[in-house]
Structures are given as C-alpha cells and as structure tokens.
Design a protein around this motif. Sequence first.
Motif, PDB file in Angstrom:
ATOM      1  N   PRO A 194       0.846  -1.201   0.000  1.00  0.00           N
ATOM      2  CA  PRO A 194       0.000   0.000   0.000  1.00  0.00           C
ATOM      3  C   PRO A 194       0.878   1.246   0.000  1.00  0.00           C
ATOM      4  O   PRO A 194       2.030   1.189   0.433  1.00  0.00           O
ATOM      5  CB  PRO A 194      -0.801  -0.115   1.302  1.00  0.00           C
ATOM      6  N   PRO A 195       0.353   2.362  -0.482  1.00  0.00           N
ATOM      7  CA  PRO A 195       1.147   3.587  -0.481  1.00  0.00           C
ATOM      8  C   PRO A 195       1.509   3.975   0.952  1.00  0.00           C
ATOM      9  O   PRO A 195       0.775   3.683   1.894  1.00  0.00           O
ATOM     10  CB  PRO A 195       0.236   4.636  -1.125  1.00  0.00           C
ATOM     11  N   ALA A 196       2.639   4.613   1.081  1.00  0.00           N
ATOM     12  CA  ALA A 196       3.079   5.055   2.410  1.00  0.00           C
ATOM     13  C   ALA A 196       2.035   6.008   2.989  1.00  0.00           C
ATOM     14  O   ALA A 196       1.564   6.911   2.298  1.00  0.00           O
ATOM     15  CB  ALA A 196       4.423   5.759   2.303  1.00  0.00           C
ATOM     16  N   PRO A 197       1.632   5.802   4.250  1.00  0.00           N
ATOM     17  CA  PRO A 197       0.591   6.646   4.824  1.00  0.00           C
ATOM     18  C   PRO A 197       1.035   8.077   5.077  1.00  0.00           C
ATOM     19  O   PRO A 197       0.224   8.972   5.131  1.00  0.00           O
ATOM     20  CB  PRO A 197       0.237   5.949   6.137  1.00  0.00           C
ATOM     21  N   ALA A 198       2.328   8.314   5.238  1.00  0.00           N
ATOM     22  CA  ALA A 198       2.787   9.678   5.494  1.00  0.00           C
ATOM     23  C   ALA A 198       4.134   9.891   4.812  1.00  0.00           C
ATOM     24  O   ALA A 198       4.981   9.016   4.787  1.00  0.00           O
ATOM     25  CB  ALA A 198       2.903   9.935   6.988  1.00  0.00           C
ATOM     26  N   ARG A 199       4.293  11.079   4.248  1.00  0.00           N
ATOM     27  CA  ARG A 199       5.568  11.502   3.673  1.00  0.00           C
ATOM     28  C   ARG A 199       5.988  12.749   4.426  1.00  0.00           C
ATOM     29  O   ARG A 199       5.131  13.565   4.778  1.00  0.00           O
ATOM     30  CB  ARG A 199       5.404  11.789   2.195  1.00  0.00           C
ATOM     31  N   GLU A 200       7.288  12.917   4.670  1.00  0.00           N
ATOM     32  CA  GLU A 200       7.744  14.027   5.497  1.00  0.00           C
ATOM     33  C   GLU A 200       8.875  14.808   4.851  1.00  0.00           C
ATOM     34  O   GLU A 200       9.695  14.247   4.127  1.00  0.00           O
ATOM     35  CB  GLU A 200       8.245  13.521   6.858  1.00  0.00           C
TER      36      GLU A 200
ATOM     37  N   ASP B 229      18.119  28.321  15.773  1.00  0.00           N
ATOM     38  CA  ASP B 229      17.386  28.115  14.528  1.00  0.00           C
ATOM     39  C   ASP B 229      15.916  27.850  14.817  1.00  0.00           C
ATOM     40  O   ASP B 229      15.517  27.708  15.963  1.00  0.00           O
ATOM     41  CB  ASP B 229      17.944  26.895  13.778  1.00  0.00           C
ATOM     42  N   PHE B 230      15.126  27.746  13.751  1.00  0.00           N
ATOM     43  CA  PHE B 230      13.774  27.215  13.866  1.00  0.00           C
ATOM     44  C   PHE B 230      13.694  25.991  12.965  1.00  0.00           C
ATOM     45  O   PHE B 230      14.511  25.813  12.065  1.00  0.00           O
ATOM     46  CB  PHE B 230      12.698  28.262  13.537  1.00  0.00           C
ATOM     47  N   ALA B 231      12.744  25.129  13.249  1.00  0.00           N
ATOM     48  CA  ALA B 231      12.610  23.890  12.493  1.00  0.00           C
ATOM     49  C   ALA B 231      11.254  23.835  11.806  1.00  0.00           C
ATOM     50  O   ALA B 231      10.249  24.290  12.353  1.00  0.00           O
ATOM     51  CB  ALA B 231      12.770  22.684  13.420  1.00  0.00           C
ATOM     52  N   LEU B 232      11.238  23.265  10.611  1.00  0.00           N
ATOM     53  CA  LEU B 232      10.011  23.083   9.837  1.00  0.00           C
ATOM     54  C   LEU B 232       9.827  21.601   9.558  1.00  0.00           C
ATOM     55  O   LEU B 232      10.749  20.927   9.093  1.00  0.00           O
ATOM     56  CB  LEU B 232      10.094  23.838   8.510  1.00  0.00           C
ATOM     57  N   LEU B 233       8.640  21.104   9.841  1.00  0.00           N
ATOM     58  CA  LEU B 233       8.247  19.748   9.481  1.00  0.00           C
ATOM     59  C   LEU B 233       6.954  19.851   8.690  1.00  0.00           C
ATOM     60  O   LEU B 233       5.991  20.478   9.144  1.00  0.00           O
ATOM     61  CB  LEU B 233       8.012  18.888  10.731  1.00  0.00           C
ATOM     62  N   VAL B 234       6.952  19.281   7.484  1.00  0.00           N
ATOM     63  CA  VAL B 234       5.741  19.212   6.670  1.00  0.00           C
ATOM     64  C   VAL B 234       5.481  17.730   6.436  1.00  0.00           C
ATOM     65  O   VAL B 234       6.347  17.017   5.931  1.00  0.00           O
ATOM     66  CB  VAL B 234       5.889  19.959   5.328  1.00  0.00           C
ATOM     67  N   ARG B 235       4.299  17.284   6.834  1.00  0.00           N
ATOM     68  CA  ARG B 235       3.950  15.864   6.718  1.00  0.00           C
ATOM     69  C   ARG B 235       2.697  15.736   5.848  1.00  0.00           C
ATOM     70  O   ARG B 235       1.670  16.347   6.119  1.00  0.00           O
ATOM     71  CB  ARG B 235       3.691  15.275   8.098  1.00  0.00           C
ATOM     72  N   HIS B 236       2.795  14.929   4.804  1.00  0.00           N
ATOM     73  CA  HIS B 236       1.670  14.641   3.907  1.00  0.00           C
ATOM     74  C   HIS B 236       1.101  13.300   4.345  1.00  0.00           C
ATOM     75  O   HIS B 236       1.718  12.259   4.141  1.00  0.00           O
ATOM     76  CB  HIS B 236       2.173  14.578   2.470  1.00  0.00           C
ATOM     77  N   ASP B 237      -0.060  13.318   4.954  1.00  0.00           N
ATOM     78  CA  ASP B 237      -0.677  12.098   5.468  1.00  0.00           C
ATOM     79  C   ASP B 237      -1.760  11.650   4.492  1.00  0.00           C
ATOM     80  O   ASP B 237      -2.858  12.206   4.458  1.00  0.00           O
ATOM     81  CB  ASP B 237      -1.257  12.365   6.857  1.00  0.00           C
ATOM     82  N   ASP B 238      -1.430  10.638   3.699  1.00  0.00           N
ATOM     83  CA  ASP B 238      -2.373  10.135   2.693  1.00  0.00           C
ATOM     84  C   ASP B 238      -3.587   9.476   3.339  1.00  0.00           C
ATOM     85  O   ASP B 238      -4.689   9.545   2.799  1.00  0.00           O
ATOM     86  CB  ASP B 238      -1.682   9.130   1.774  1.00  0.00           C
ATOM     87  N   THR B 239      -3.380   8.838   4.477  1.00  0.00           N
ATOM     88  CA  THR B 239      -4.476   8.138   5.140  1.00  0.00           C
ATOM     89  C   THR B 239      -5.567   9.103   5.579  1.00  0.00           C
ATOM     90  O   THR B 239      -6.748   8.841   5.386  1.00  0.00           O
ATOM     91  CB  THR B 239      -3.944   7.363   6.373  1.00  0.00           C
ATOM     92  N   ARG B 240      -5.164  10.227   6.168  1.00  0.00           N
ATOM     93  CA  ARG B 240      -6.125  11.223   6.661  1.00  0.00           C
ATOM     94  C   ARG B 240      -6.417  12.306   5.628  1.00  0.00           C
ATOM     95  O   ARG B 240      -7.281  13.150   5.848  1.00  0.00           O
ATOM     96  CB  ARG B 240      -5.601  11.866   7.943  1.00  0.00           C
ATOM     97  N   SER B 241      -5.672  12.331   4.523  1.00  0.00           N
ATOM     98  CA  SER B 241      -5.823  13.326   3.476  1.00  0.00           C
ATOM     99  C   SER B 241      -5.611  14.743   4.019  1.00  0.00           C
ATOM    100  O   SER B 241      -6.395  15.648   3.746  1.00  0.00           O
ATOM    101  CB  SER B 241      -7.191  13.193   2.791  1.00  0.00           C
ATOM    102  N   VAL B 242      -4.537  14.901   4.786  1.00  0.00           N
ATOM    103  CA  VAL B 242      -4.174  16.215   5.324  1.00  0.00           C
ATOM    104  C   VAL B 242      -2.680  16.437   5.145  1.00  0.00           C
ATOM    105  O   VAL B 242      -1.901  15.497   5.018  1.00  0.00           O
ATOM    106  CB  VAL B 242      -4.524  16.382   6.828  1.00  0.00           C
ATOM    107  N   ILE B 243      -2.316  17.693   5.139  1.00  0.00           N
ATOM    108  CA  ILE B 243      -0.917  18.086   5.223  1.00  0.00           C
ATOM    109  C   ILE B 243      -0.772  18.835   6.538  1.00  0.00           C
ATOM    110  O   ILE B 243      -1.506  19.790   6.809  1.00  0.00           O
ATOM    111  CB  ILE B 243      -0.482  18.952   4.036  1.00  0.00           C
ATOM    112  N   ARG B 244       0.145  18.366   7.368  1.00  0.00           N
ATOM    113  CA  ARG B 244       0.404  18.972   8.669  1.00  0.00           C
ATOM    114  C   ARG B 244       1.713  19.742   8.589  1.00  0.00           C
ATOM    115  O   ARG B 244       2.728  19.221   8.128  1.00  0.00           O
ATOM    116  CB  ARG B 244       0.481  17.911   9.758  1.00  0.00           C
ATOM    117  N   VAL B 245       1.659  20.991   9.035  1.00  0.00           N
ATOM    118  CA  VAL B 245       2.829  21.859   9.067  1.00  0.00           C
ATOM    119  C   VAL B 245       3.145  22.120  10.532  1.00  0.00           C
ATOM    120  O   VAL B 245       2.248  22.482  11.305  1.00  0.00           O
ATOM    121  CB  VAL B 245       2.542  23.199   8.342  1.00  0.00           C
ATOM    122  N   GLU B 246       4.410  21.924  10.912  1.00  0.00           N
ATOM    123  CA  GLU B 246       4.859  22.218  12.269  1.00  0.00           C
ATOM    124  C   GLU B 246       6.080  23.106  12.192  1.00  0.00           C
ATOM    125  O   GLU B 246       7.029  22.790  11.481  1.00  0.00           O
ATOM    126  CB  GLU B 246       5.226  20.941  13.033  1.00  0.00           C
ATOM    127  N   VAL B 247       6.048  24.206  12.941  1.00  0.00           N
ATOM    128  CA  VAL B 247       7.196  25.100  13.027  1.00  0.00           C
ATOM    129  C   VAL B 247       7.552  25.225  14.501  1.00  0.00           C
ATOM    130  O   VAL B 247       6.714  25.618  15.315  1.00  0.00           O
ATOM    131  CB  VAL B 247       6.899  26.483  12.400  1.00  0.00           C
TER     132      VAL B 247
END
Length: 167
Positions: free
Chosen positions: A8-14, A73-91
């Motif tokens: 199955p496709p990966a549930p989340a890409r980061e 510094d600051f950190a950025l995390l962008v997660r593409h969650d295919d299972t939930r159909s959302v993109i989560r952005v964390e700074v």
Amino acid sequence: MPTPPTHPPAPAREFFQRFSATRRGARLARLLAALQLIEWGHPRGTGDHDAVTIVVAELAANAVLHGRVPGRDFALLVRHDDTRSVIRVEVSDTRSELPTHVIPAFDEDHGRGLVLVDALAARWGVHDRVGPGKTVWAEYALSPGPGSPASGQAAQRRKPGQQPARL
C-alpha cells in the motif's frame, strides 16, 4: 506464475529542515516547502499548494519575528498524510511565549498571519517541544480528488472564531 506482492502507499511523507531564524531562513522554508508540495503531486497554482505554502510562510515568519532567540534556529516539518488526506505543518522555535491570535485594525500593516492560518487550516494549535520553546502546528485538509481517501466527502473545517487546540 505468482503475482508480486503489492505494498500500500506510504501513509505519510515528510520533509524536515532547520533554518536560520532570519527573514532569509523564513523565505527559504517557504520555497523548499513549495518545491516539496510539487514533488508530492500538488502543482503550483492549485488551491492545496497555495494554501499550504501560505501556512508555511506565515508560521515561519512568526518563528523569525516573534520566536527568535539569537543564535538559535527554527525547524520546519511538513507531513503529507495520505491516510487522513491532510498536510500537517509544524514550526518549532525556542521561545516559550504562545502566539497571540488577534484581529488587527483595518489600517494596521501587520498582525494577519494567524488570521490567515486560521482561515486556511482545518485546525491549528500549539504544543510544547523537547527542549526550550514550542511548536505551532496547522493541519490543512486536502481537496478531494479522484481516488483520494476524502473523495465524496466535504473537508471538515473548524468554524470561524473557534479556538485552536492546545495540546
């Protein structure tokens, strides 16, 4: 002849990156997030691409303007969650002060960042992080597309004026 196993496709890409807490760092965070969205299949000019890019830009700008600690510094995390159909952005930044969500006066030239995040994100909030500081996050509900998990469903968005979650 046996059929090869299908995965199955990966549930989340980061995408994760640290940036200098400068205006240049915030700009680079926005540009790299925009390129990552294109790689994930959300081309420039689409609503999903543009909305998530704006969310990244506003949260990164807030980290630089309000969360900056010299030498950190600051950190950025962008997660593409295919299972939930959302993109989560964390700074994440190193200041512990919480962001203030205010409605600016019409003639003010600043203070609209969280108003934009609130309008575009399905939900957003703040949580503590390991070490000093906080993480401001936002989840964007992707537009339903052919074959997407959200096809045929309306994206559930938070009502205007509803308070963000504090986790």
